[in-house]
Motif scaffolding. Structure first.
Motif, PDB file in Angstrom:
ATOM      1  N   ASP A 149       8.245  13.690  59.749  1.00  0.00           N
ATOM      2  CA  ASP A 149       8.840  12.906  60.182  1.00  0.00           C
ATOM      3  C   ASP A 149       8.967  13.310  58.452  1.00  0.00           C
ATOM      4  O   ASP A 149       8.301  13.738  57.788  1.00  0.00           O
ATOM      5  CB  ASP A 149       7.396  11.542  59.626  1.00  0.00           C
ATOM      6  CG  ASP A 149       7.380  10.211  59.639  1.00  0.00           C
ATOM      7  OD1 ASP A 149       8.838  10.362  59.577  1.00  0.00           O
ATOM      8  OD2 ASP A 149       7.020   8.998  59.283  1.00  0.00           O
ATOM      9  N   GLY A 150      10.674  12.981  58.853  1.00  0.00           N
ATOM     10  CA  GLY A 150      11.533  13.383  57.302  1.00  0.00           C
ATOM     11  C   GLY A 150      11.193  12.203  56.167  1.00  0.00           C
ATOM     12  O   GLY A 150      10.821  12.989  55.171  1.00  0.00           O
ATOM     13  N   ASN A 151      10.675  11.666  56.683  1.00  0.00           N
ATOM     14  CA  ASN A 151       9.746  10.806  54.676  1.00  0.00           C
ATOM     15  C   ASN A 151       8.886  10.913  54.559  1.00  0.00           C
ATOM     16  O   ASN A 151       8.464  10.345  53.785  1.00  0.00           O
ATOM     17  CB  ASN A 151       9.661   8.889  56.469  1.00  0.00           C
ATOM     18  CG  ASN A 151      10.751   8.476  56.254  1.00  0.00           C
ATOM     19  OD1 ASN A 151      11.358   8.048  56.394  1.00  0.00           O
ATOM     20  ND2 ASN A 151      10.367   7.866  57.744  1.00  0.00           N
ATOM     21  N   LEU A 152       8.398  12.039  55.354  1.00  0.00           N
ATOM     22  CA  LEU A 152       6.895  12.347  54.623  1.00  0.00           C
ATOM     23  C   LEU A 152       7.259  13.619  53.705  1.00  0.00           C
ATOM     24  O   LEU A 152       6.182  14.198  52.655  1.00  0.00           O
ATOM     25  CB  LEU A 152       5.912  12.804  55.679  1.00  0.00           C
ATOM     26  CG  LEU A 152       5.230  12.155  56.510  1.00  0.00           C
ATOM     27  CD1 LEU A 152       3.935  12.523  58.214  1.00  0.00           C
ATOM     28  CD2 LEU A 152       4.381  11.168  56.202  1.00  0.00           C
ATOM     29  N   LEU A 153       8.264  14.075  53.541  1.00  0.00           N
ATOM     30  CA  LEU A 153       8.445  15.289  52.809  1.00  0.00           C
ATOM     31  C   LEU A 153       8.373  15.403  51.260  1.00  0.00           C
ATOM     32  O   LEU A 153       7.148  16.059  50.328  1.00  0.00           O
ATOM     33  CB  LEU A 153      10.134  15.732  52.615  1.00  0.00           C
ATOM     34  CG  LEU A 153      10.619  15.989  53.987  1.00  0.00           C
ATOM     35  CD1 LEU A 153      12.312  16.347  54.173  1.00  0.00           C
ATOM     36  CD2 LEU A 153       9.644  17.094  54.827  1.00  0.00           C
ATOM     37  N   ILE A 154       8.729  14.322  50.702  1.00  0.00           N
ATOM     38  CA  ILE A 154       8.377  13.881  49.253  1.00  0.00           C
ATOM     39  C   ILE A 154       6.584  14.212  48.841  1.00  0.00           C
ATOM     40  O   ILE A 154       6.331  14.931  48.444  1.00  0.00           O
ATOM     41  CB  ILE A 154       8.580  12.365  48.634  1.00  0.00           C
ATOM     42  CG1 ILE A 154      10.229  12.832  48.847  1.00  0.00           C
ATOM     43  CG2 ILE A 154       8.293  12.445  47.121  1.00  0.00           C
ATOM     44  CD1 ILE A 154      10.814  11.483  48.048  1.00  0.00           C
ATOM     45  N   GLY A 155       5.738  13.320  50.252  1.00  0.00           N
ATOM     46  CA  GLY A 155       4.467  13.558  49.551  1.00  0.00           C
ATOM     47  C   GLY A 155       4.125  14.779  49.800  1.00  0.00           C
ATOM     48  O   GLY A 155       2.708  15.610  49.397  1.00  0.00           O
ATOM     49  N   LEU A 156       4.816  15.872  51.045  1.00  0.00           N
ATOM     50  CA  LEU A 156       3.693  17.296  51.483  1.00  0.00           C
ATOM     51  C   LEU A 156       4.916  18.237  50.168  1.00  0.00           C
ATOM     52  O   LEU A 156       3.230  18.706  49.761  1.00  0.00           O
ATOM     53  CB  LEU A 156       5.272  17.263  52.600  1.00  0.00           C
ATOM     54  CG  LEU A 156       4.838  16.688  53.710  1.00  0.00           C
ATOM     55  CD1 LEU A 156       5.722  17.350  55.054  1.00  0.00           C
ATOM     56  CD2 LEU A 156       3.458  17.841  54.266  1.00  0.00           C
ATOM     57  N   ASP A 157       5.389  17.172  49.156  1.00  0.00           N
ATOM     58  CA  ASP A 157       5.947  18.083  48.254  1.00  0.00           C
ATOM     59  C   ASP A 157       4.726  17.957  47.065  1.00  0.00           C
ATOM     60  O   ASP A 157       3.992  19.580  45.880  1.00  0.00           O
ATOM     61  CB  ASP A 157       7.309  17.604  47.219  1.00  0.00           C
ATOM     62  CG  ASP A 157       8.205  19.014  48.250  1.00  0.00           C
ATOM     63  OD1 ASP A 157       8.027  19.443  48.912  1.00  0.00           O
ATOM     64  OD2 ASP A 157       9.568  18.175  47.943  1.00  0.00           O
ATOM     65  N   THR A 158       4.146  16.515  47.427  1.00  0.00           N
ATOM     66  CA  THR A 158       3.158  16.930  46.165  1.00  0.00           C
ATOM     67  C   THR A 158       1.537  17.674  46.958  1.00  0.00           C
ATOM     68  O   THR A 158       0.915  17.827  45.448  1.00  0.00           O
ATOM     69  CB  THR A 158       2.446  14.874  46.316  1.00  0.00           C
ATOM     70  OG1 THR A 158       4.143  13.985  45.468  1.00  0.00           O
ATOM     71  CG2 THR A 158       1.523  14.502  45.236  1.00  0.00           C
ATOM     72  N   MET A 159       2.124  17.575  47.975  1.00  0.00           N
ATOM     73  CA  MET A 159      -0.002  18.275  48.486  1.00  0.00           C
ATOM     74  C   MET A 159       0.397  20.141  48.359  1.00  0.00           C
ATOM     75  O   MET A 159      -0.710  20.457  48.010  1.00  0.00           O
ATOM     76  CB  MET A 159       0.340  17.747  50.073  1.00  0.00           C
ATOM     77  CG  MET A 159      -0.939  17.385  50.490  1.00  0.00           C
ATOM     78  SD  MET A 159      -0.811  17.493  52.317  1.00  0.00           S
ATOM     79  CE  MET A 159      -0.249  16.239  52.315  1.00  0.00           C
ATOM     80  N   ALA A 160       2.143  20.206  47.940  1.00  0.00           N
ATOM     81  CA  ALA A 160       1.814  21.746  47.644  1.00  0.00           C
ATOM     82  C   ALA A 160       1.151  22.472  46.834  1.00  0.00           C
ATOM     83  O   ALA A 160       0.768  23.537  46.967  1.00  0.00           O
ATOM     84  CB  ALA A 160       3.601  22.441  48.567  1.00  0.00           C
ATOM     85  N   PRO A 161       1.272  22.063  46.186  1.00  0.00           N
ATOM     86  CA  PRO A 161       0.361  22.611  44.722  1.00  0.00           C
ATOM     87  C   PRO A 161      -0.880  22.747  44.855  1.00  0.00           C
ATOM     88  O   PRO A 161      -1.932  23.799  43.790  1.00  0.00           O
ATOM     89  CB  PRO A 161       0.858  21.763  43.632  1.00  0.00           C
ATOM     90  CG  PRO A 161       1.939  20.739  43.739  1.00  0.00           C
ATOM     91  CD  PRO A 161       1.889  20.820  45.437  1.00  0.00           C
TER      92      PRO A 161
END
Length: 286
Positions: A149-161
């Motif tokens: 789901d492309g809408n989750l991408l910003i949230g994934l960037d929050t999780m990545a660190p």
């Protein structure tokens, strides 16, 4: 057992006195009883008890038996007798990548949308990862990526660190057999950010990105990449996934070829992305 206090006391005795792994049925039934209780009375003591019971469950039960418990819980969700929150138990406490990642995908799929049009389960996923409340965060992160789901991408960037290079490596192994445009683009974005760094951690992450992209190609049910829109909650829609666009692997290879070569040229360390180019763009000259 009529009260939570009775249940907690009896279960504590069960845990403390559990010496015979052969008596697994009693443990299975107790966890199931607690999961059902939690649905109508989400007291924090029940959650703490489930965590203790599941810790024992992981230690004495083979993964196939734990998967049976998971499938039973999912069946209850599908029949709307359990809420999707039950999946959090498996996301937090499992050590098996398959169960934890499947629970993550199901939590997202069966959640309702929030005010921002994201599945409400995604906020729970972020909280679990950010507060280190799970055993294998890489499996949860990888599942959220491959969910597509492309809408989750910003949230994934929050999780990545919150991911170490080992977590990223685990995330790259999370595959469903379906290849989504958003997932591929996310792995490419991570590789692009890390490719110019020379440190060992960055190079490990780039290698994991390359591995994920190669695995998508090799493990796909069909040689097709789709750009999708997910409808939430999944049980309200048939189908719950709308395909906005699709490409054959050959077409998609041509689409991402400039990105792959850009990363390959930018790599400060070993040219790992040469292998990705061979898989996705077999006719290209490196």
């Amino acid at each position: 057992m009529e009260t939570i206090d009775d249940l907690v006391a009896d279960s504590s005795a069960l845990i403390d006195g559990y010496l015979d792994p052969a008596d697994r049925e009693q443990l299975y039934n107790r966890i199931w009883h607690c999961l059902r209780w939690q649905q109508h009375d989400p007291d924090d003591r029940i959650m703490q008890l489930i965590i203790r019971l599941y810790d024992l469950f992981v230690r004495v039960m083979p993964v196939e038996h734990r998967m049976m418990l998971y499938q039973a819980a999912k069946n209850e969700v599908e029949h709307r007798r359990f809420t999707p929150a039950v999946f959090v138990v498996f996301m937090q406490n499992e050590i098996d990548e398959g169960i934890a990642s499947t629970a993550t995908i199901d939590l997202l799929a069966y959640s309702k949308r929030d005010w921002s049009s994201l599945p409400v389960g995604f906020k729970a996923l972020l909280g679990i990862v950010e507060h280190c409340m799970c055993r294998i965060p890489g499996a949860l992160f990888g599942a959220a990526i491959t969910f597509g789901d492309g809408n989750l991408l910003i949230g994934l960037d929050t999780m990545a660190p919150h991911m170490t290079d080992r977590h990223i490596n685990m995330a790259a192994r999370m595959q469903t057999g379906y290849v989504h445009h958003a997932a591929i683009q996310y792995w490419l974005s991570i590789a692009r950010r890390m490719a110019t760094r020379e440190d060992q951690v960055a190079q490990s992450v780039v290698g994991s990105c390359a591995s994920a992209l190669v695995r998508y190609h090799q493990s796909a049910f069909q040689p097709v990449v789709t750009d999708i829109e997910r409808l939430y909650p999944a049980w309200d829609f048939d189908p719950a996934v709308s395909v906005k666009q699709h490409w054959s692997f050959e077409e998609y290879g041509k689409l991402i070829e400039p990105q792959l070569f850009g990363i390959h040229e930018a790599e400060a360390g070993e040219k790992i992305f040469g292998e990705v180019i061979k898989v996705w763009c077999p006719g290209s000259r490196q």
